[in-house]
Design an enzyme around this catalytic site. Structure first.
Site, PDB file in Angstrom:
ATOM      1  N   THR A 409       0.842  -1.196   0.000  1.00 56.79           N
ATOM      2  CA  THR A 409       0.000   0.000   0.000  1.00 56.79           C
ATOM      3  C   THR A 409       0.875   1.242   0.000  1.00 56.79           C
ATOM      4  O   THR A 409       2.027   1.199   0.429  1.00 56.79           O
ATOM      5  CB  THR A 409      -0.922  -0.032   1.236  1.00 56.79           C
ATOM      6  OG1 THR A 409      -1.752  -1.184   1.133  1.00 56.79           O
ATOM      7  CG2 THR A 409      -1.807   1.182   1.352  1.00 56.79           C
ATOM      8  N   SER A 474      -8.231  -1.265   6.060  1.00 59.06           N
ATOM      9  CA  SER A 474      -7.703  -0.440   7.154  1.00 59.06           C
ATOM     10  C   SER A 474      -7.285   0.925   6.633  1.00 59.06           C
ATOM     11  O   SER A 474      -6.945   1.815   7.416  1.00 59.06           O
ATOM     12  CB  SER A 474      -6.479  -1.119   7.769  1.00 59.06           C
ATOM     13  OG  SER A 474      -6.833  -2.361   8.289  1.00 59.06           O
TER      14      SER A 474
HETATM   15  N1  GLU Z   1      -5.030  -4.298   2.032  1.00 58.46           N
HETATM   16  C1  GLU Z   1      -4.916  -3.528   3.214  1.00 58.46           C
HETATM   17  C2  GLU Z   1      -6.169  -2.703   3.444  1.00 58.46           C
HETATM   18  O1  GLU Z   1      -6.817  -2.305   2.525  1.00 58.46           O
HETATM   19  C3  GLU Z   1      -3.758  -2.595   3.205  1.00 58.46           C
HETATM   20  C4  GLU Z   1      -2.466  -3.283   3.226  1.00 58.46           C
HETATM   21  C5  GLU Z   1      -1.309  -2.388   3.588  1.00 58.46           C
HETATM   22  O2  GLU Z   1      -1.443  -1.348   4.141  1.00 58.46           O
HETATM   23  O3  GLU Z   1      -0.207  -2.686   3.294  1.00 58.46           O
HETATM   24  O4  GLU Z   1      -6.483  -2.419   4.542  1.00 58.46           O
END
Ligand code: GLU
Length: 593
Positions: A409, A474
């Protein structure tokens, strides 16, 4: 076996076993999902009337150029995200999804645009359950074709451009096309991320190996890395916009690639032409709550991170008698507890609101926050608080889902000369997503953010997979207002820990008026079920060790860890914006005086 226990058991073993040392300055270790740069010390900062903070210098430089050419913050976001697709493909890209919070000066309104990946309209509730009733291990699922949600990034950028852009769409993609064609010097983090992907597993993906491990080894640190197929894809999207991505040649080739990777004896459900053609960006109502004299706005569900930040800030405000102090043990105790309570509610009540109504107003109402705060004990930690019963939840009988992992992310923030502000988090989920590549783009594995079990002991889980659903995230882009004007924008990658990083950073900025440079570099405290986790190298092992000792006396089980946050922060003081990029990654601030 209880699906929850099975799931945790499945994921823990591979994670602890996967550790490898690399010749590129850092250990790649699954306990810290993103590979962080341990050698980086300098914090990139910048100030001015227009400021850009992204996770990569090439993206920050390109976005600044867009602003210099008269582009808006939205144009700069498009430039930055398309460049990041090329130079930081481990974290985000057109094959992934994103959330955008945008303050538009003209309409004096805050917008929340949801470009989250979406499950196929054919997705089944038991997509992550095997024929024997057990659930997939996370490692297995993360590389499965079923993990790939309909990417939302291109549609989000396109929609944002229609509403808030000024430069031609094509102009905003030029820089990414040039870098993909002419090449860029691989950064240490880019190379470490390829190693991390190898560690998680790439044998299912000849396309990953062909692009990122030419001749079976890492790309040279000293030679330009090119991605000509991605350059061609970006060129087509520059000409044909979102339509090209969702209905044109790019869509056709993506479907061919997905189908070629099906195994005859075990075909799995993946996205279809209709799923792509029908993808929609949702405009959502930003989620706002006051913290002392500020108004903190963030992203609503399917983000659970936003709810959690507002709850944690609210609980902390109720309990702390004074502004936060780094040297006050009570404050650290209360902050840890407020994070635990925020975690308990998001993993229980948040899912995609198309399935059932998330009791959102109840979760952040003053009376509920006070009620939750009263449960916190001053003399003892409560390791695993139960979720509460906010107003609006009366008819819902749900089970909580376990924490998810993450790793791929990026967060960026932009303010332009006119005062438009963007806070944008983009993701492909794990490092290099599914590690599958189509048309030069990394394809996400975002559907592993759904709960693997759809119910526990007969009770459904809010964040279970279903047709056209978006997995709980998140990710929580934030913009803070004072007297109706934006004064701060922030966000971070970091999976489940995102709200912990952001809550602490907000408290440090708003209560202590610390400059962004200090805020992004100070050490983190985070919580896990049964543990309070301190960042290695923090003062808690030195001059402030009394805090750690006092926390222990309150029952906190202290663990030490590295964290790979990637905070991007801008803060306005006396009319000038000041920005900083988290030194744990490779970010850069650029600005116009
Ligand atoms: N896939 C996660 C989310 O959408 C985020 C992963 C990350 O922050 O590296 O919460």
């Amino acid at each position: 076996m209880n699906p929850l226990i099975w799931w945790i058991w499945q994921i823990r073993w591979p994670i602890t076993l996967l550790t490898i040392s690399l010749p590129i300055n850092a250990q790649v270790n699954w306990t810290s999902p993103e590979s962080l740069d341990l050698t980086r010390k300098r914090v990139s900062t910048g100030s001015g009337r227009a400021v850009v903070v992204t996770a990569n210098p090439l993206a920050s430089d390109a976005a600044l150029m867009t602003l210099k050419q008269g582009g808006t913050a939205m144009d700069a976001v498009i430039t930055a995200q398309t460049v990041l697709t090329v130079v930081e493909p481990q974290s985000s890209g057109l094959g992934g999804g994103a959330f955008l919070l945008y303050w538009d000066v003209k309409t004096k309104r805050l917008y929340a645009l949801d470009g989250r990946e979406t499950a196929s309209s054919h997705a089944k509730e038991d997509a992550w359950v095997k024929s024997d009733g057990s659930v997939f291990s996370w490692l297995e699922a993360s590389r499965s074709l079923s993990a790939i949600g309909v990417p939302g990034t291109t549609a989000l950028l396109w929609e944002g451009h229609q509403r808030f852009g000024r430069l031609p769409w094509r102009a905003n993609l030029n820089k990414s096309i040039k870098i993909a064609k002419d090449g860029f010097m691989p950064s240490p983090r880019f190379l470490r991320s390829i190693s991390l992907a190898q560690l998680i597993g790439i044998n299912h993906s000849s396309s990953f190996k062909a692009l990122y491990l030419p001749d079976g080894s890492l790309p040279s640190q000293k030679a330009l890395f090119r991605n000509p197929i991605l350059a061609a894809t970006l060129t087509r999207i520059a000409e044909g916009g979102a339509n090209e991505f969702y209905r044109g040649e790019t869509a056709k080739k993506l479907l061919i690639d997905l189908n070629l990777n099906q195994t005859d004896n075990n075909p799995v459900q993946t996205i279809t032409a209709d799923d792509l053609a029908n993808y929609q960006v949702y405009e959502r109502e930003p989620l706002c709550r006051s913290y002392r004299s500020w108004r903190v706005c963030t992203f609503p569900p399917p983000s659970g991170g936003g709810v959690s930040i507002l709850q944690s800030l609210g609980i902390f405000e109720v309990l702390s008698e004074s502004k936060f102090s780094e040297t006050n043990t009570w404050h650290w105790h209360l902050l840890a507890e407020s994070m635990r309570f925020g975690d308990a509610d998001r993993s229980h009540w948040v899912g995609d609101p198309i399935d059932w109504p998330v009791p959102l107003n109840g979760l952040i109402s003053d009376s509920y926050i006070k009620q939750r705060a009263q449960l916190i004990k001053f003399d003892k930690t409560i390791f695993s608080p139960l979720p509460g019963e906010p107003k609006g939840s009366e008819s819902l009988d749900l089970a909580s889902q376990p924490r998810t992992t993450g790793g791929g992310t990026t967060h960026l923030v932009v303010v332009d000369i006119e005062g438009n502000v963007a806070s944008y988090t983009g993701s492909v989920e794990t490092v290099f997503g599914s590690r599958r590549i189509s048309e030069g783009m990394v394809l996400n594995n975002q559907l592993t953010d759904f709960s693997f079990a759809s119910s526990i002991s007969g009770k459904p889980i809010a964040n279970r997979i279903g047709p056209k659903k978006r997995p709980m995230s998140s990710m929580a882009p934030v913009i803070v207002f004072k007297n109706g004007r934006p004064v701060l924008a922030i966000g971070s990658p970091g999976g489940w820990l995102i709200p912990h990083y952001i809550t602490t950073a907000l408290i440090r900025t708003l209560d202590l008026s610390l400059p962004p440079k200090e805020v992004v570099s100070r050490k983190h405290l985070s919580v896990r079920p049964n543990e309070t986790v301190l960042e290695i190298g923090s003062e808690w092992s030195g001059s402030h060790s009394y805090i750690r000792k006092s926390l222990k006396r309150l029952g906190h089980q202290i663990k030490w860890s590295r964290f790979s946050s990637g905070l991007a922060l801008i803060y306005r003081q006396k009319g000038i914006w000041h920005g900083a990029a988290d030194p744990r990654r490779e970010g850069k601030v650029t600005s116009l005086p």
